[in-house]
Design an enzyme around this catalytic site. Structure first.
Site, PDB file in Angstrom:
ATOM      1  N   ASP A 126       0.531  -1.308   0.231  1.00 27.42           N
ATOM      2  CA  ASP A 126       0.010   0.128   0.050  1.00 27.42           C
ATOM      3  C   ASP A 126       0.649   1.092   0.125  1.00 27.42           C
ATOM      4  O   ASP A 126       1.754   1.760   0.706  1.00 27.42           O
ATOM      5  CB  ASP A 126      -1.106  -0.132   1.194  1.00 27.42           C
ATOM      6  CG  ASP A 126      -1.902   0.670   1.208  1.00 27.42           C
ATOM      7  OD1 ASP A 126      -1.732   2.087   0.643  1.00 27.42           O
ATOM      8  OD2 ASP A 126      -2.340   1.036   2.553  1.00 27.42           O
ATOM      9  N   HIS A 127       0.535   1.749  -1.054  1.00 25.13           N
ATOM     10  CA  HIS A 127       1.932   2.826  -1.543  1.00 25.13           C
ATOM     11  C   HIS A 127       1.803   4.525  -0.150  1.00 25.13           C
ATOM     12  O   HIS A 127       2.415   5.065  -0.244  1.00 25.13           O
ATOM     13  CB  HIS A 127       2.153   3.323  -2.782  1.00 25.13           C
ATOM     14  CG  HIS A 127       2.563   4.140  -3.332  1.00 25.13           C
ATOM     15  ND1 HIS A 127       4.196   4.990  -2.839  1.00 25.13           N
ATOM     16  CD2 HIS A 127       3.704   4.154  -4.186  1.00 25.13           C
ATOM     17  CE1 HIS A 127       5.163   5.059  -2.964  1.00 25.13           C
ATOM     18  NE2 HIS A 127       5.390   4.478  -4.448  1.00 25.13           N
ATOM     19  N   ARG A 128       0.319   4.194   0.318  1.00 26.00           N
ATOM     20  CA  ARG A 128       0.379   4.777   1.246  1.00 26.00           C
ATOM     21  C   ARG A 128       0.468   4.756   2.448  1.00 26.00           C
ATOM     22  O   ARG A 128       0.901   5.656   3.504  1.00 26.00           O
ATOM     23  CB  ARG A 128      -1.337   4.732   1.849  1.00 26.00           C
ATOM     24  CG  ARG A 128      -2.479   5.665   0.658  1.00 26.00           C
ATOM     25  CD  ARG A 128      -3.720   5.587   0.899  1.00 26.00           C
ATOM     26  NE  ARG A 128      -4.053   4.336   1.347  1.00 26.00           N
ATOM     27  CZ  ARG A 128      -4.823   3.681   1.759  1.00 26.00           C
ATOM     28  NH1 ARG A 128      -6.383   4.146   2.464  1.00 26.00           N
ATOM     29  NH2 ARG A 128      -4.855   1.761   2.536  1.00 26.00           N
TER      30      ARG A 128
END
Length: 271
Positions: free
Chosen positions: A245-247
């Site tokens: 999850d790039h967040r």
């Protein structure tokens, strides 16, 4: 005129976004309640059961939950993928000399747990306005059943020996296959491992099992040509891919985690 007509209909924000994403004309949708919902949009885009030429299989409760959670995860979490090739030569030798013999998945889980300790920010979850770095390593282990996918949790995997990991996984898989998993068996995972190697899959990408921020997809170990000390030799190579999850997990962090995992597996010190 279209905008005015759509604006006059009671529609949830999620339904409007889904209609734009799926190319659905909101004017053609019949609401099942007071307002047009995302479910109404989905039902419109899929068509009716009566129109299907073939077998229609009703959704089981498990299949419905899996479909909902996987769809939500893939839409909400910006996924990206990092793949490495792991030389399993030392792991094969370790397993051959062990008694009792662990499975290769046991060795993967042990290495993943250690790698998460080395990179705790991968062992984290998105909280909306913050990122929570978990202080324990609870591994979700994906188990495929005929009626759907379940992910029981192996708790405190980083504190377990390979044999304890083997015994814990065997107990969870047995409970899953006999429909004896309890709610507590599903809860609290911080990272998930999905292994399709036994099915002969070379490599694949997996959808994140939220609230985790990453999942490891493990492929089959196969003999492949590799360069060792300047010479081409045949080695047992396994491909593994992390979905992140790039967040929460930046690309460099995912790459560092995979480098550590590769080293752990290739050094093969599973004590």
């Amino acid at each position: 005129a279209y905008a005015a007509e759509v604006a006059s209909r009671r529609t949830t924000p999620a339904a409007r976004r889904a209609a734009v994403r799926d190319g659905v004309d909101l004017r053609t949708i019949q609401s099942t309640g007071g307002r047009i919902t995302k479910s109404d949009v989905a039902a419109s885009s899929y068509g009716s059961v009566e129109e299907v030429e073939g077998e229609v299989i009703p959704l089981t409760p498990m299949r419905r939950i899996v479909a909902q959670r996987m769809s939500e995860s893939y839409i909400e979490a910006p996924h990206y993928f990092v793949t490495v090739e792991i030389d399993m030569f030392a792991a094969v030798e370790h397993r051959a000399s062990s008694d009792p013999k662990p499975s290769f998945n046991d060795l993967v889980l042990k290495s993943v747990a250690r790698s998460l300790r080395a990179h705790p920010k991968v062992n984290a979850r998105w909280m909306g306005d913050a990122i929570a770095v978990m202080d324990h390593v609870h591994l979700g282990v994906a188990v495929a059943l005929e009626e759907g996918l379940v992910v029981p949790v192996l708790r405190d995997a980083d504190k377990k020996t390979v044999q304890e990991i083997h015994d814990g996984c065997a107990a969870l898989i047995d409970k899953a296959r006999n429909n004896k998993l309890l709610p507590d068996d599903f809860q609290g995972s911080t990272f998930t491992v999905s292994n399709l190697g036994p099915f002969g899959v070379d490599e694949f990408t997996a959808i994140i099992n939220q609230p985790n921020s990453a999942i490891l997809a493990v492929g089959a170990m196969k003999d492949r040509p590799a360069v060792v000390d300047g010479e081409i030799v045949v080695r047992p190579i396994m491909r593994a891919t992390i979905s992140s999850d790039h967040r929460v997990v930046d690309g460099a962090l995912a790459a560092q985690f995979m480098k550590t995992l590769k080293t752990e597996m290739e050094v093969a010190d599973f004590s």
